[in-house]
Design a protein around this motif. Structure first.
Motif, PDB file in Angstrom:
ATOM      1  N   HIS A 125       4.096   8.628  -0.624  1.00  0.00           N
ATOM      2  CA  HIS A 125       5.171   8.083   0.203  1.00  0.00           C
ATOM      3  C   HIS A 125       6.539   8.359  -0.431  1.00  0.00           C
ATOM      4  O   HIS A 125       7.493   8.729   0.261  1.00  0.00           O
ATOM      5  CB  HIS A 125       4.988   6.576   0.397  1.00  0.00           C
ATOM      6  CG  HIS A 125       3.767   6.221   1.175  1.00  0.00           C
ATOM      7  ND1 HIS A 125       2.579   5.902   0.577  1.00  0.00           N
ATOM      8  CD2 HIS A 125       3.556   6.149   2.507  1.00  0.00           C
ATOM      9  CE1 HIS A 125       1.687   5.647   1.503  1.00  0.00           C
ATOM     10  NE2 HIS A 125       2.256   5.792   2.692  1.00  0.00           N
ATOM     11  N   ASN A 145       0.804  -1.239   0.000  1.00  0.00           N
ATOM     12  CA  ASN A 145       0.000   0.000   0.000  1.00  0.00           C
ATOM     13  C   ASN A 145       0.829   1.277   0.000  1.00  0.00           C
ATOM     14  O   ASN A 145       0.443   2.268   0.610  1.00  0.00           O
ATOM     15  CB  ASN A 145      -0.971   0.001   1.184  1.00  0.00           C
ATOM     16  CG  ASN A 145      -1.905  -1.184   1.157  1.00  0.00           C
ATOM     17  OD1 ASN A 145      -2.449  -1.526   0.112  1.00  0.00           O
ATOM     18  ND2 ASN A 145      -2.067  -1.833   2.293  1.00  0.00           N
ATOM     19  N   GLY A 186       2.417   4.505  -2.102  1.00  0.00           N
ATOM     20  CA  GLY A 186       2.023   5.269  -3.277  1.00  0.00           C
ATOM     21  C   GLY A 186       2.988   6.408  -3.547  1.00  0.00           C
ATOM     22  O   GLY A 186       4.039   6.548  -2.903  1.00  0.00           O
ATOM     23  N   LEU A 187       2.624   7.243  -4.494  1.00  0.00           N
ATOM     24  CA  LEU A 187       3.459   8.369  -4.890  1.00  0.00           C
ATOM     25  C   LEU A 187       3.698   9.326  -3.724  1.00  0.00           C
ATOM     26  O   LEU A 187       4.784   9.875  -3.571  1.00  0.00           O
ATOM     27  CB  LEU A 187       2.816   9.103  -6.072  1.00  0.00           C
ATOM     28  CG  LEU A 187       3.592  10.283  -6.630  1.00  0.00           C
ATOM     29  CD1 LEU A 187       4.972   9.856  -7.121  1.00  0.00           C
ATOM     30  CD2 LEU A 187       2.813  10.957  -7.738  1.00  0.00           C
TER      31      LEU A 187
END
Length: 80
Positions: A71, A66, A68-69
């Motif tokens: 992060h 999980n 994503g960008l």
């Protein structure tokens, strides 16, 4: 056998990804990990007054579920 100076650190990342995949295949359990490599690498180019033969390269990856960008942007802001 001929020695070759490393031109990038991708070999470190690919070795760690292979190790991570092997552990998952063996145990069936995914464990989140962070790997970073800061190494000295060498240019395989002609030298001139603006380029040295060696420099340092930073490389890394974070393996988790999980992500994503957002992060990635957070890690880059923290690091730089």
């Amino acid at each position: 056998k001929k020695n070759l100076l490393r031109t990038h650190t991708t070999s470190v990342s690919s070795r760690m990804l292979h190790k991570l995949a092997g552990e998952y295949k063996k145990t069936g359990i995914f464990t989140p990990r962070k790997y970073f490599s800061i190494d000295r690498v060498f240019r395989n180019e002609t030298l001139d007054h603006t380029h040295l033969a060696e420099f340092h390269q930073v490389e890394g990856f974070i393996a988790d579920r999980n992500l994503g960008l957002g992060h990635l942007i957070g890690v880059l802001k923290e690091f730089f």
